[in-house]
Structure formats: C-alpha cells, structure tokens
Motif scaffolding. Structure first.
Motif, PDB file in Angstrom:
ATOM      1  N   ASN A   2      59.075  18.618  -9.391  1.00 47.52           N
ATOM      2  CA  ASN A   2      59.625  17.993  -8.185  1.00 47.52           C
ATOM      3  C   ASN A   2      60.361  18.974  -7.294  1.00 47.52           C
ATOM      4  O   ASN A   2      60.572  18.690  -6.106  1.00 47.52           O
ATOM      5  CB  ASN A   2      60.572  16.847  -8.574  1.00 47.52           C
ATOM      6  CG  ASN A   2      59.831  15.639  -9.106  1.00 47.52           C
ATOM      7  OD1 ASN A   2      58.673  15.413  -8.754  1.00 47.52           O
ATOM      8  ND2 ASN A   2      60.481  14.868  -9.960  1.00 47.52           N
ATOM      9  N   ASN A   3      60.756  20.110  -7.859  1.00 47.71           N
ATOM     10  CA  ASN A   3      61.566  21.048  -7.079  1.00 47.71           C
ATOM     11  C   ASN A   3      60.858  22.369  -6.762  1.00 47.71           C
ATOM     12  O   ASN A   3      61.377  23.155  -5.973  1.00 47.71           O
ATOM     13  CB  ASN A   3      62.875  21.347  -7.813  1.00 47.71           C
ATOM     14  CG  ASN A   3      63.815  20.164  -7.831  1.00 47.71           C
ATOM     15  OD1 ASN A   3      64.492  19.873  -6.850  1.00 47.71           O
ATOM     16  ND2 ASN A   3      63.859  19.453  -8.944  1.00 47.71           N
ATOM     17  N   ARG A   4      59.703  22.598  -7.373  1.00 46.10           N
ATOM     18  CA  ARG A   4      59.007  23.847  -7.099  1.00 46.10           C
ATOM     19  C   ARG A   4      58.435  23.830  -5.689  1.00 46.10           C
ATOM     20  O   ARG A   4      58.265  22.774  -5.072  1.00 46.10           O
ATOM     21  CB  ARG A   4      57.882  24.083  -8.105  1.00 46.10           C
ATOM     22  CG  ARG A   4      56.784  23.052  -8.060  1.00 46.10           C
ATOM     23  CD  ARG A   4      55.560  23.474  -8.835  1.00 46.10           C
ATOM     24  NE  ARG A   4      54.829  24.536  -8.170  1.00 46.10           N
ATOM     25  CZ  ARG A   4      53.596  24.892  -8.479  1.00 46.10           C
ATOM     26  NH1 ARG A   4      52.955  24.291  -9.472  1.00 46.10           N
ATOM     27  NH2 ARG A   4      52.993  25.851  -7.832  1.00 46.10           N
ATOM     28  N   ASP A   5      58.182  24.980  -5.168  1.00 44.93           N
ATOM     29  CA  ASP A   5      57.607  25.112  -3.832  1.00 44.93           C
ATOM     30  C   ASP A   5      56.081  25.063  -3.932  1.00 44.93           C
ATOM     31  O   ASP A   5      55.479  25.765  -4.747  1.00 44.93           O
ATOM     32  CB  ASP A   5      58.040  26.428  -3.188  1.00 44.93           C
ATOM     33  CG  ASP A   5      59.526  26.433  -2.856  1.00 44.93           C
ATOM     34  OD1 ASP A   5      60.053  25.349  -2.545  1.00 44.93           O
ATOM     35  OD2 ASP A   5      60.140  27.510  -2.916  1.00 44.93           O
ATOM     36  N   TYR A   6      55.472  24.234  -3.100  1.00 44.08           N
ATOM     37  CA  TYR A   6      54.021  24.144  -3.045  1.00 44.08           C
ATOM     38  C   TYR A   6      53.555  24.681  -1.691  1.00 44.08           C
ATOM     39  O   TYR A   6      54.120  24.314  -0.660  1.00 44.08           O
ATOM     40  CB  TYR A   6      53.554  22.692  -3.194  1.00 44.08           C
ATOM     41  CG  TYR A   6      53.743  22.132  -4.585  1.00 44.08           C
ATOM     42  CD1 TYR A   6      52.731  22.213  -5.532  1.00 44.08           C
ATOM     43  CD2 TYR A   6      54.939  21.517  -4.944  1.00 44.08           C
ATOM     44  CE1 TYR A   6      52.897  21.700  -6.812  1.00 44.08           C
ATOM     45  CE2 TYR A   6      55.121  21.000  -6.219  1.00 44.08           C
ATOM     46  CZ  TYR A   6      54.098  21.097  -7.145  1.00 44.08           C
ATOM     47  OH  TYR A   6      54.271  20.590  -8.404  1.00 44.08           O
ATOM     48  N   PRO A   7      52.531  25.515  -1.688  1.00 44.82           N
ATOM     49  CA  PRO A   7      52.038  26.030  -0.412  1.00 44.82           C
ATOM     50  C   PRO A   7      51.343  24.934   0.377  1.00 44.82           C
ATOM     51  O   PRO A   7      50.883  23.941  -0.197  1.00 44.82           O
ATOM     52  CB  PRO A   7      51.052  27.124  -0.844  1.00 44.82           C
ATOM     53  CG  PRO A   7      50.574  26.687  -2.193  1.00 44.82           C
ATOM     54  CD  PRO A   7      51.761  26.021  -2.843  1.00 44.82           C
ATOM     55  N   PRO A   8      51.251  25.075   1.679  1.00 49.48           N
ATOM     56  CA  PRO A   8      50.513  24.081   2.464  1.00 49.48           C
ATOM     57  C   PRO A   8      49.018  24.151   2.161  1.00 49.48           C
ATOM     58  O   PRO A   8      48.536  25.126   1.566  1.00 49.48           O
ATOM     59  CB  PRO A   8      50.800  24.499   3.920  1.00 49.48           C
ATOM     60  CG  PRO A   8      51.110  25.964   3.826  1.00 49.48           C
ATOM     61  CD  PRO A   8      51.807  26.156   2.509  1.00 49.48           C
ATOM     62  N   ALA A   9      48.299  23.122   2.546  1.00 43.55           N
ATOM     63  CA  ALA A   9      46.855  23.105   2.340  1.00 43.55           C
ATOM     64  C   ALA A   9      46.213  24.257   3.105  1.00 43.55           C
ATOM     65  O   ALA A   9      46.515  24.490   4.276  1.00 43.55           O
ATOM     66  CB  ALA A   9      46.279  21.781   2.818  1.00 43.55           C
ATOM     67  N   ASP A  10      45.355  24.988   2.434  1.00 45.78           N
ATOM     68  CA  ASP A  10      44.683  26.146   3.015  1.00 45.78           C
ATOM     69  C   ASP A  10      43.452  25.669   3.783  1.00 45.78           C
ATOM     70  O   ASP A  10      42.480  25.190   3.190  1.00 45.78           O
ATOM     71  CB  ASP A  10      44.279  27.110   1.897  1.00 45.78           C
ATOM     72  CG  ASP A  10      43.765  28.443   2.419  1.00 45.78           C
ATOM     73  OD1 ASP A  10      42.937  28.437   3.357  1.00 45.78           O
ATOM     74  OD2 ASP A  10      44.158  29.488   1.877  1.00 45.78           O
ATOM     75  N   GLN A  11      43.484  25.819   5.106  1.00 43.20           N
ATOM     76  CA  GLN A  11      42.402  25.312   5.941  1.00 43.20           C
ATOM     77  C   GLN A  11      41.073  26.008   5.672  1.00 43.20           C
ATOM     78  O   GLN A  11      40.012  25.373   5.719  1.00 43.20           O
ATOM     79  CB  GLN A  11      42.762  25.458   7.426  1.00 43.20           C
ATOM     80  CG  GLN A  11      43.878  24.538   7.877  1.00 43.20           C
ATOM     81  CD  GLN A  11      43.502  23.072   7.755  1.00 43.20           C
ATOM     82  OE1 GLN A  11      42.500  22.626   8.294  1.00 43.20           O
ATOM     83  NE2 GLN A  11      44.302  22.319   7.017  1.00 43.20           N
ATOM     84  N   GLN A  12      41.111  27.270   5.358  1.00 41.08           N
ATOM     85  CA  GLN A  12      39.868  27.987   5.073  1.00 41.08           C
ATOM     86  C   GLN A  12      39.233  27.476   3.780  1.00 41.08           C
ATOM     87  O   GLN A  12      38.021  27.273   3.720  1.00 41.08           O
ATOM     88  CB  GLN A  12      40.124  29.488   4.970  1.00 41.08           C
ATOM     89  CG  GLN A  12      38.843  30.295   4.738  1.00 41.08           C
ATOM     90  CD  GLN A  12      39.079  31.793   4.778  1.00 41.08           C
ATOM     91  OE1 GLN A  12      40.140  32.253   5.177  1.00 41.08           O
ATOM     92  NE2 GLN A  12      38.080  32.558   4.351  1.00 41.08           N
ATOM     93  N   VAL A  13      40.054  27.262   2.765  1.00 44.73           N
ATOM     94  CA  VAL A  13      39.537  26.738   1.501  1.00 44.73           C
ATOM     95  C   VAL A  13      38.941  25.353   1.707  1.00 44.73           C
ATOM     96  O   VAL A  13      37.860  25.033   1.196  1.00 44.73           O
ATOM     97  CB  VAL A  13      40.649  26.684   0.438  1.00 44.73           C
ATOM     98  CG1 VAL A  13      40.162  25.974  -0.826  1.00 44.73           C
ATOM     99  CG2 VAL A  13      41.120  28.095   0.093  1.00 44.73           C
ATOM    100  N   LEU A  14      39.616  24.525   2.481  1.00 43.65           N
ATOM    101  CA  LEU A  14      39.107  23.174   2.739  1.00 43.65           C
ATOM    102  C   LEU A  14      37.801  23.216   3.523  1.00 43.65           C
ATOM    103  O   LEU A  14      36.877  22.454   3.246  1.00 43.65           O
ATOM    104  CB  LEU A  14      40.155  22.357   3.496  1.00 43.65           C
ATOM    105  CG  LEU A  14      41.426  22.016   2.704  1.00 43.65           C
ATOM    106  CD1 LEU A  14      42.434  21.296   3.591  1.00 43.65           C
ATOM    107  CD2 LEU A  14      41.098  21.162   1.489  1.00 43.65           C
ATOM    108  N   ALA A  15      37.721  24.107   4.501  1.00 45.95           N
ATOM    109  CA  ALA A  15      36.495  24.213   5.297  1.00 45.95           C
ATOM    110  C   ALA A  15      35.317  24.679   4.450  1.00 45.95           C
ATOM    111  O   ALA A  15      34.193  24.187   4.603  1.00 45.95           O
ATOM    112  CB  ALA A  15      36.722  25.168   6.464  1.00 45.95           C
ATOM    113  N   GLU A  16      35.573  25.601   3.545  1.00 41.11           N
ATOM    114  CA  GLU A  16      34.492  26.180   2.744  1.00 41.11           C
ATOM    115  C   GLU A  16      34.060  25.271   1.596  1.00 41.11           C
ATOM    116  O   GLU A  16      32.965  25.438   1.059  1.00 41.11           O
ATOM    117  CB  GLU A  16      34.944  27.534   2.173  1.00 41.11           C
ATOM    118  CG  GLU A  16      35.130  28.612   3.227  1.00 41.11           C
ATOM    119  CD  GLU A  16      35.698  29.895   2.650  1.00 41.11           C
ATOM    120  OE1 GLU A  16      36.118  29.881   1.458  1.00 41.11           O
ATOM    121  OE2 GLU A  16      35.753  30.906   3.374  1.00 41.11           O
TER     122      GLU A  16
END
Length: 241
Positions: A47-61
């Motif tokens: 609940n407290n760790r940092d999560y990166p935002p969604a990677d648009q390139q990964v989603l596109a590919e």
C-alpha cells in the motif's frame, strides 16, 4: 494379636508437576504471531510502495487489438478477461459506443485481453484462446473486430473450442486467413505474452492488483465506466491539453 500399620506412600522429592501448556503450544503461537506480522508487513508495503505510471509504449506494443486511428486525440486502454462476468456486462454496455468513437476518429481504443481467469473456465484456457482469436483477427476491419469481441463474450459461458471461435469469426465477417489462424490456435502463446506485459502495467495503476474491467484515458484511470453514458465526458478535451 496386633494389626500391622500400613506404611504411608513415599513422595519423590525430585517430582515436579508438568505445566498445563506445553512448549509446542508456545512455539506454534510464536510462529502464528510471526506469520501474521509478516502478512501485515506485506500489505503495508504494497500500500505504501511507489508504483510507476502505466508505460504508454508497452501498452501500445502489447494491445491484443486496436480500434481507431493512431492520431486520435484520446487514447483509451481497455483491460478485460473473456471469463470475467463484469467484463461481459461492460462489453455489452460499451462496445457500440467505443466502436463509434473509434470510427469517428475521437479515440484510439486499445484492447488488452488478459488471461488470469483461465483456470476458472472448463477448458482451463478459454481466456487465452479468446485473446488469441482476437489477435488472429487484429488486421480486420474495426466493425469485424468489435463484432467478434462481443460474440466471444456472448458465448463465454459455453467455453467454445477453437473451431467454434473460428465459426464466430466467420459470422463476424473475418477473413479466411484469420479464421484458419483461430482454428489452429496459432496466436494463443503470443496473446498470453502480450497479456502478461499489459497486466504488469495494469497492476501499476491498481497498486499491485489486476482488476478488470479497467479503462485508462491517456494512461490515467477512468473511475466510472458503468452504464451507457460514461464515455461521453471521457472523450471531452482535457483542460490545458
């Protein structure tokens, strides 16, 4: 004649009463405390760790299939699982509106068909095979794709085999090449790999959990996606963009 007196029992001076709680009980209790503390620690960490935002390139590919033009002003990422009942409801309510937005050039809609519910289907692979079918048809017309997508959801309770999925593709108007690909299950492994990459991005958005259905708008979570009118405000230009 005198009676012999009975001697009193002799006490063992080294006897010590045994405790009612054994050492094993204390050990098991200690283990339980440690396990509970570990679980709480993991939950707090997640609940407290940092999560990166969604990677648009990964989603596109790694989208299973895409509707609409690449230069659309809004990009929507839709995460579903063909064995998810809430996704089935969402698709029934939203597919027509999403297709219309894509065809009007208002949005590019990238579908990510996941497979984490495979094990709950009778075949143990329905989600993956449905995803593979969509990947086989990925080069087809937008309307064919939308129709096939809806048809697979409509038949999800029947857990259709690959031949039946190919039949649904034929009814949707898919090409012979796409139907042959589906019948042979040619894209199932690739669909799983794409889904795994997409699910990692979804988990970042939901802070370590995979939740379907989910929609992202330009990488940001869309909070309300129920009903038939949720899409209208999502397609509106963002202030300052």
């Amino acid at each position: 004649m005198s009676k012999k007196s009975t001697a009193a029992p002799r006490e063992n001076p080294d006897y010590t009463p045994r405790a009612t709680s054994s050492r094993a009980t204390y050990i098991l209790g200690g283990i339980a405390v440690v396990v509970i503390a570990a679980v709480i620690g993991v939950v707090v960490w997640l609940n407290n760790r940092d999560y990166p935002p969604a990677d648009q390139q990964v989603l596109a590919e790694n989208a299973t299939f895409t509707l609409g033009p690449e230069n659309a002003p809004v990009v929507l990422d839709v995460f579903e699982d063909f064995h998810c009942p809430h996704c089935k409801t969402f698709a029934a309510e939203s597919d027509d509106a999403l297709l219309a937005a894509a065809q009007a050039g208002q949005a590019q809609v990238r579908y990510h068909m996941l497979h984490f519910l495979d094990g709950e289907s009778s075949s143990g692979s329905f989600s993956s095979r449905g995803s593979g079918a969509m990947l086989c048809a990925a080069g087809e017309d937008d309307r064919v794709l939308a129709t096939l997508h809806g048809s697979i959801f409509a038949q999800s309770d029947a857990d259709p085999d690959d031949a039946a999925l190919a039949g649904l593709a034929e009814q949707a108007g898919a090409s012979e090449a796409a139907r042959a690909c589906i019948a042979a299950g040619e894209k199932v492994d690739e669909a799983r790999a794409r889904a795994d990459a997409s699910q990692e991005q979804l988990s970042n958005v939901h802070r370590g959990r995979a939740q379907t259905p989910t929609v992202l708008r330009d990488g940001e979570l869309v909070e309300k996606i129920s009903g038939s009118h949720w899409l209208e405000p999502v397609l509106q230009p963002t202030t300052g963009k």
